[in-house]
Motif scaffolding. Structure first.
Motif, PDB file in Angstrom:
ATOM      1  N   HIS A 179     -42.188  38.988   4.173  1.00 54.75           N
ATOM      2  CA  HIS A 179     -41.659  39.357   5.491  1.00 54.75           C
ATOM      3  C   HIS A 179     -41.756  40.869   5.632  1.00 54.75           C
ATOM      4  O   HIS A 179     -41.629  41.594   4.634  1.00 54.75           O
ATOM      5  N   GLU A 226     -37.418  43.039   8.854  1.00 51.69           N
ATOM      6  CA  GLU A 226     -36.832  41.730   9.143  1.00 51.69           C
ATOM      7  C   GLU A 226     -35.611  41.428   8.279  1.00 51.69           C
ATOM      8  O   GLU A 226     -34.745  40.644   8.687  1.00 51.69           O
ATOM      9  N   LYS A 277     -33.006  39.979  10.869  1.00 54.27           N
ATOM     10  CA  LYS A 277     -32.841  38.524  10.819  1.00 54.27           C
ATOM     11  C   LYS A 277     -31.667  38.064   9.959  1.00 54.27           C
ATOM     12  O   LYS A 277     -31.093  37.001  10.207  1.00 54.27           O
ATOM     13  N   HIS A 281     -27.978  30.180   4.235  1.00 47.79           N
ATOM     14  CA  HIS A 281     -29.076  30.344   5.182  1.00 47.79           C
ATOM     15  C   HIS A 281     -28.853  31.498   6.155  1.00 47.79           C
ATOM     16  O   HIS A 281     -29.694  31.708   7.038  1.00 47.79           O
ATOM     17  N   VAL A 296     -32.071  34.637   6.154  1.00 45.07           N
ATOM     18  CA  VAL A 296     -33.346  34.089   6.620  1.00 45.07           C
ATOM     19  C   VAL A 296     -34.493  34.728   5.844  1.00 45.07           C
ATOM     20  O   VAL A 296     -35.505  34.096   5.564  1.00 45.07           O
ATOM     21  N   VAL A 297     -34.305  35.993   5.505  1.00 42.22           N
ATOM     22  CA  VAL A 297     -35.268  36.715   4.675  1.00 42.22           C
ATOM     23  C   VAL A 297     -34.639  36.857   3.287  1.00 42.22           C
ATOM     24  O   VAL A 297     -33.807  37.742   3.056  1.00 42.22           O
ATOM     25  N   ASP A 346     -39.429  30.163   0.478  1.00 42.54           N
ATOM     26  CA  ASP A 346     -39.324  30.928   1.721  1.00 42.54           C
ATOM     27  C   ASP A 346     -39.520  30.023   2.934  1.00 42.54           C
ATOM     28  O   ASP A 346     -38.860  30.213   3.967  1.00 42.54           O
ATOM     29  N   HIS A 389     -36.307  28.520   4.003  1.00 47.24           N
ATOM     30  CA  HIS A 389     -35.349  29.426   4.640  1.00 47.24           C
ATOM     31  C   HIS A 389     -35.672  29.699   6.106  1.00 47.24           C
ATOM     32  O   HIS A 389     -34.858  30.288   6.816  1.00 47.24           O
ATOM     33  N   GLN A 390     -36.846  29.273   6.567  1.00 47.68           N
ATOM     34  CA  GLN A 390     -37.214  29.477   7.969  1.00 47.68           C
ATOM     35  C   GLN A 390     -36.773  28.272   8.800  1.00 47.68           C
ATOM     36  O   GLN A 390     -36.618  27.164   8.282  1.00 47.68           O
ATOM     37  N   ASN A 439     -36.455  24.062   7.651  1.00 43.11           N
ATOM     38  CA  ASN A 439     -35.072  23.779   7.284  1.00 43.11           C
ATOM     39  C   ASN A 439     -34.859  22.378   6.731  1.00 43.11           C
ATOM     40  O   ASN A 439     -33.919  22.145   5.969  1.00 43.11           O
ATOM     41  N   GLU A 496     -47.807  36.285   4.296  1.00 51.48           N
ATOM     42  CA  GLU A 496     -46.769  35.332   4.654  1.00 51.48           C
ATOM     43  C   GLU A 496     -47.138  33.958   4.123  1.00 51.48           C
ATOM     44  O   GLU A 496     -48.315  33.642   3.935  1.00 51.48           O
TER      45      GLU A 496
END
Length: 260
Positions: free
Chosen positions: A42, A46, A50, A133, A136-137, A210, A213-214, A218, A251
């Motif tokens: 990321h 962010e 985020k 959660h 997010v990053v 990762d 976590h987006q 989820n 990413e």
């Protein structure tokens, strides 16, 4: 048994905690190296825009979980300890290797089903699991940032079950739980560094986690911290590819969303 006058039980309790902060501290140091930004999952900014929780709050939350971890670990060792004080011999290397594998499978199984249930149950997700959660990053020392009840159920009880089911000695547990700690921290490090041996050995890694976590991931990639077998068996596996990000860096991109 004892090393340097300190019992294996105490070492098995406190060494993994020290490993957590030392290994995550290594990633904190790497975080300050700008030329590694090209390996970030990321953009640097962010982590601020985020994430809904401060780093100070994360540190405090992790310390609370580790306090519970210490209490349960010392209680467990007291209950199963040999009152005679007889030295517990280490088994052959092959047996220790098998114990490691059993413990890894037990931990993965427990964490998959508990983790997934905390996503399925809306009450548990809202009041318990959503705390993790808020990151997010993900970043290294946020790996164990959980609600205390989640930390107790997923990590502490899961660890106790792994220890008991595998039959490992307290001395072996020092190495197993230190390894599991390193793996968990690495999965949350937010970096995809070339030559990372854990990425070579395990498909469950920082890019894989990762995705979870987006928002779009989820309900996928619940497996942690070692293998991805339960996700694949039960249809919650979201494959991904490592792609270069516009503006620099990389990413983990879900394959089914990859339109290139």
């Amino acid at each position: 048994m004892a090393i340097g006058g300190v019992s294996d039980e105490l070492l098995g309790t406190f060494v993994p905690i020290a490993v957590y902060w030392l290994y995550s501290g290594l990633y904190v140091a790497l975080d300050g190296v700008e030329r590694l930004d090209s390996y970030r999952l990321h953009p640097r900014e962010e982590a601020v825009t985020k994430n809904a929780v401060s780093r100070g709050a994360v540190v405090r939350g992790v310390l609370v979980q580790q306090a519970f971890q210490v209490a349960v670990s010392l209680t467990l060792f007291t209950v199963i300890g040999d009152e005679s004080g007889a030295e517990q011999k280490q088994p052959p290397a092959f047996v220790i290797a098998v114990q490691f594998i059993i413990a890894m499978l037990v931990m993965d199984t427990w964490q998959y089903f508990m983790h997934r249930y905390m996503h399925i149950n809306k009450f548990l997700y809202k009041h318990i699991h959503s705390k993790h959660h808020t990151l997010v990053v993900p970043y290294s020392f946020g790996a164990l940032y959980n609600h205390p009840l989640e930390g107790l159920i997923l990590d502490t009880i899961g660890g106790a079950l792994s220890f008991l089911a595998s039959g490992m000695t307290p001395r072996t547990s020092i190495f197993f739980f230190s390894f599991a700690t390193i793996k968990t921290v690495d999965d949350h490090c937010g970096l995809w560094l070339p030559g990372n041996i854990l990425h070579v050995l395990f498909n469950n890694n920082s890019a894989y986690h990762d995705i979870h976590h987006q928002l779009y991931g989820n309900k996928y990639n619940f497996s942690q911290p070692f293998f991805v077998m339960w996700d694949k068996i039960l249809g919650t596996y979201m494959p991904y590819s490592i792609e270069h990000r516009k503006g620099g860096g990389i990413e983990s991109r879900p394959v089914k969303l990859n339109l290139d």
